[in-house]
Design an enzyme around this catalytic site. Structure first.
Site: not given
Ligand code: NAD
Ligand code: UFG
Length: 345
Positions: A43, A133-135, A158, A18, A162, A89, A39, A20
């Site tokens: 996704n 996540s910061a969420t 979500y 994925g 976490k 991840f 994986d 990250i």
């Molecule tokens: P991503 O979707 O790109 O990567 C996730 C990977 O996990 C994918 O390659 C997918 O194929 C694999 N996967 C999903 N379900 C699976 C399963 N059941 N078994 C095996 N593999 C599986 O997402 P990402 O952005 O790389 O996120 C990685 C992690 O970081 C996630 O846990 C996500 O919640 C967390 N995270 C992401 C963000 C962000 O904004 N990207 C922010 C905070 C936390």
């Molecule tokens: N935004 C827009 N237009 C868009 C998309 C986003 O104005 O089309 C704004 C949002 O309102 C927000 C900022 O851009 O103010 C960031 O939005 P994102 O959707 O990119 O990110 P979020 O902060 O809402 O959430 C993301 C991830 C969550 C994670 C969180 C942690 O989607 O999974 O960061 O802070 F948990």
């Protein structure tokens, strides 16, 4: 002395194909570790391992196609793999989807983690780094920079998945002190690898700001919808802590080193400690790409908070980690990845 002290170890990356995970895979290879990806490609594209090889200028990593919820497979992989650590991840990450289908989030993000922990316990694998996540924070209860001790209180299934996963890991580490768990709370990951070979595969349409702006710049979408310009922030639009995915990857390598060095786990924010508004991000992307990024102001998006940025003090103290890249580098790398992906390069 553990194997990680004597030579760079073997690390299993669940979800390593994925966004990250693939960047962490490159960072680990470049630091001399041997990452192995597990994986189910729910996704991720099949050619990611070959593109990781291009980005790392090295061999393609080993890939195991499997689902983290399959206990038998997970135990076999861990028993036979000789792993020094796991980076977890794999999971689902859309806040909106989690509201519509919470069962998917508890099944994969929580159930999948529980299977992984049980398989690790059964095979004496006791080092884990977890993508949180910061969420997990109650952003409404926090005025300024969010430290790790800030009130917790997720606003979506979500976020709950976490936070519950964190609790499972902390309970495991408390029950058996030979476990060492690094919980990394990411703020807003953005950007792509500097080579343009790996990056994010966004949902269609993208949920998040940066991939949406990228598609406006590339001409795939007409204009950015800015969700609200009446927040209590300098320009009225939402403020977030965007961290370059390459910095995030370095943070994981630092977390792995700290688990060995300190002999105990940690819960750490990964962000820059600075906030950027939606309009600042839009302007930076337009400047760096040289493309028009039209926008319109729309109503606030339900569930959004005005600002969310981290206190990065603990990351510095515990991991020796500090983000190096700013938003221009996030935009530039996102743009080269987007151009390559959309055939514009
Ligand atoms: P991503 O979707 O790109 O990567 C996730 C990977 O996990 C994918 O390659 C997918 O194929 C694999 N996967 C999903 N379900 C699976 C399963 N059941 N078994 C095996 N593999 C599986 O997402 P990402 O952005 O790389 O996120 C990685 C992690 O970081 C996630 O846990 C996500 O919640 C967390 N995270 C992401 C963000 C962000 O904004 N990207 C922010 C905070 C936390
Ligand atoms: N935004 C827009 N237009 C868009 C998309 C986003 O104005 O089309 C704004 C949002 O309102 C927000 C900022 O851009 O103010 C960031 O939005 P994102 O959707 O990119 O990110 P979020 O902060 O809402 O959430 C993301 C991830 C969550 C994670 C969180 C942690 O989607 O999974 O960061 O802070 F948990």
């Amino acid at each position: 002395m553990s194997r990680l002290d004597t030579h760079r170890g073997r690390v299993l990356l669940t979800g390593g194909a994925g966004y990250i995970g693939s960047h962490c895979c490159v960072a680990l290879m470049q630091e001399g570790y041997q990452p192995v990806i597990l994986d189910n490609f729910a996704n991720a594209r099949r050619d990611v391992p070959d593109r990781i090889a291009l980005a790392a200028n090295g061999p393609a990593p080993q890939v195991i196609e499997a689902d983290i919820r399959d206990r038998t497979v997970m135990e076999t992989v861990l028993a036979e793999g000789g792993f020094d650590a796991v980076m977890h991840f794999a999971g689902l990450k859309s806040v909106a989807e989690s509201v519509a289908h919470p069962e998917r989030y508890f099944d994969i993000n929580l159930g999948g983690l529980t299977v992984l922990v049980a398989a690790m316990a059964a095979t004496d694998t006791r080092r884990l780094i977890f993508s949180s996540s910061a969420t997990v924070y109650d952003a409404r209860a926090t005025g300024g920079a969010i430290s790790e001790d800030a009130p917790l209180g997720p606003a979506s299934p979500y976020g709950h998945s976490k936070l519950l996963a964190e609790k499972v890991l902390l309970a495991q580490a408390e029950a058996d002190p030979s476990w060492r768990v690094g919980i990394l709370r990411y703020f807003n990951p953005a950007g792509a690898h500097g080579t343009g070979h790996i990056g994010e595969e966004p949902a269609d349409p993208p949920d998040n700001l940066m991939p949406y702006i990228a598609q406006v710049a590339s001409g795939r979408r007409a204009r950015l919808q800015v969700f609200g310009d009446d927040y209590d922030t300098p320009d009225g639009t939402g403020v977030r802590d965007y961290i370059h995915v390459a910095d995030l990857a370095r943070g994981h390598v630092a977390s792995l080193a700290a688990l060995e060095r300190d002999g105990r786990g940690h819960v750490v924010n990964l962000g820059t400690g600075r906030g950027q508004s939606v309009l600042e991000m839009r302007a930076a992307y337009a400047r760096v790409s040289g493309r028009e990024v039209s926008f319109e102001i729309r109503p606030r998006r339900p569930g959004d908070v005005a600002q969310c940025y981290c206190d990065a003090t603990r990351a510095r103290a515990v991991l020796g980690f500090e983000a190096r890249h700013g938003i221009d580098e996030m935009c530039a790398s996102s743009w080269s990845w987007t151009r390559r992906r959309e055939g514009l390069a």
